[in-house]
Design a protein around this motif. Sequence first.
Motif, PDB file in Angstrom:
ATOM      1  N   ARG A   1      49.671  20.047  44.517  1.00  0.00           N
ATOM      2  CA  ARG A   1      49.592  18.842  43.872  1.00  0.00           C
ATOM      3  C   ARG A   1      48.042  18.863  43.050  1.00  0.00           C
ATOM      4  O   ARG A   1      46.951  19.348  43.377  1.00  0.00           O
ATOM      5  CB  ARG A   1      49.459  17.608  44.855  1.00  0.00           C
ATOM      6  N   GLN A   2      48.244  17.791  42.114  1.00  0.00           N
ATOM      7  CA  GLN A   2      47.104  17.748  41.132  1.00  0.00           C
ATOM      8  C   GLN A   2      47.027  16.363  40.750  1.00  0.00           C
ATOM      9  O   GLN A   2      47.849  15.811  40.007  1.00  0.00           O
ATOM     10  CB  GLN A   2      47.318  18.935  39.949  1.00  0.00           C
ATOM     11  N   VAL A   3      45.617  15.922  40.699  1.00  0.00           N
ATOM     12  CA  VAL A   3      45.287  14.653  40.028  1.00  0.00           C
ATOM     13  C   VAL A   3      44.392  15.234  38.599  1.00  0.00           C
ATOM     14  O   VAL A   3      43.646  16.142  38.348  1.00  0.00           O
ATOM     15  CB  VAL A   3      44.641  13.692  40.856  1.00  0.00           C
ATOM     16  N   PRO A   4      44.339  14.213  37.798  1.00  0.00           N
ATOM     17  CA  PRO A   4      43.730  14.327  36.489  1.00  0.00           C
ATOM     18  C   PRO A   4      42.087  14.731  36.679  1.00  0.00           C
ATOM     19  O   PRO A   4      41.705  13.984  37.640  1.00  0.00           O
ATOM     20  CB  PRO A   4      44.087  13.367  35.690  1.00  0.00           C
ATOM     21  N   GLY A   5      41.642  15.795  36.077  1.00  0.00           N
ATOM     22  CA  GLY A   5      40.367  16.364  36.400  1.00  0.00           C
ATOM     23  C   GLY A   5      39.963  16.751  37.444  1.00  0.00           C
ATOM     24  O   GLY A   5      38.828  17.342  37.696  1.00  0.00           O
ATOM     25  N   LYS A   6      40.816  17.285  38.296  1.00  0.00           N
ATOM     26  CA  LYS A   6      40.605  17.989  39.554  1.00  0.00           C
ATOM     27  C   LYS A   6      41.499  19.149  39.355  1.00  0.00           C
ATOM     28  O   LYS A   6      42.529  19.416  38.693  1.00  0.00           O
ATOM     29  CB  LYS A   6      41.040  17.264  40.827  1.00  0.00           C
ATOM     30  N   GLU A   7      41.243  20.269  40.387  1.00  0.00           N
ATOM     31  CA  GLU A   7      42.129  21.508  40.600  1.00  0.00           C
ATOM     32  C   GLU A   7      43.602  21.223  41.099  1.00  0.00           C
ATOM     33  O   GLU A   7      43.368  20.186  42.117  1.00  0.00           O
ATOM     34  CB  GLU A   7      41.106  22.478  41.097  1.00  0.00           C
TER      35      GLU A   7
ATOM     36  N   THR B   1      46.972  29.933  48.055  1.00  0.00           N
ATOM     37  CA  THR B   1      46.068  30.027  46.791  1.00  0.00           C
ATOM     38  C   THR B   1      47.078  29.762  45.576  1.00  0.00           C
ATOM     39  O   THR B   1      47.992  30.645  45.514  1.00  0.00           O
ATOM     40  CB  THR B   1      45.258  31.050  46.639  1.00  0.00           C
ATOM     41  N   GLY B   2      46.912  28.645  44.674  1.00  0.00           N
ATOM     42  CA  GLY B   2      47.770  28.757  43.378  1.00  0.00           C
ATOM     43  C   GLY B   2      47.697  30.113  42.930  1.00  0.00           C
ATOM     44  O   GLY B   2      49.005  30.342  42.071  1.00  0.00           O
TER      45      GLY B   2
END
Length: 122
Positions: A38-44, A105-106
């Motif tokens: 999952r990802q939120v704006p501004g974060k990895e 790990t992505g």
Amino acid sequence: QVQLVESGGGLVQAGDSLRLSCAVSGRTFSGLTMGWFRQVPGKEREFVAAIPASWGITYIAKSVKGRFTISRDNAKNTVYLQMNSLKPEDTAVYYCGADPRAGVTGSEYGYWGQGTQVTVSS
């Protein structure tokens, strides 16, 4: 060409449940490790859960352990993320990843879906 299509996201209230699905085509699904990030704006992009092709084990991030579970149906070429007791901090775009050899790990995942938005209101 491997294609991953996520579905099941949406807007829910804190405490609700959602089940995300990721349908895979273009490669033998049973040979793929599947992961949810999952990802939120501004974060990895953050690891959420993974299920290897074999072994019968799963990996779950500490932040969602006890609330989220990952499963797969090899007959349907689909991986699921069951999310219970959702919290506002679970709000993110959720991505499905696939690779024959991957872990938590992505960067280990070679194939990704387009993402599905999950929004949890307080």
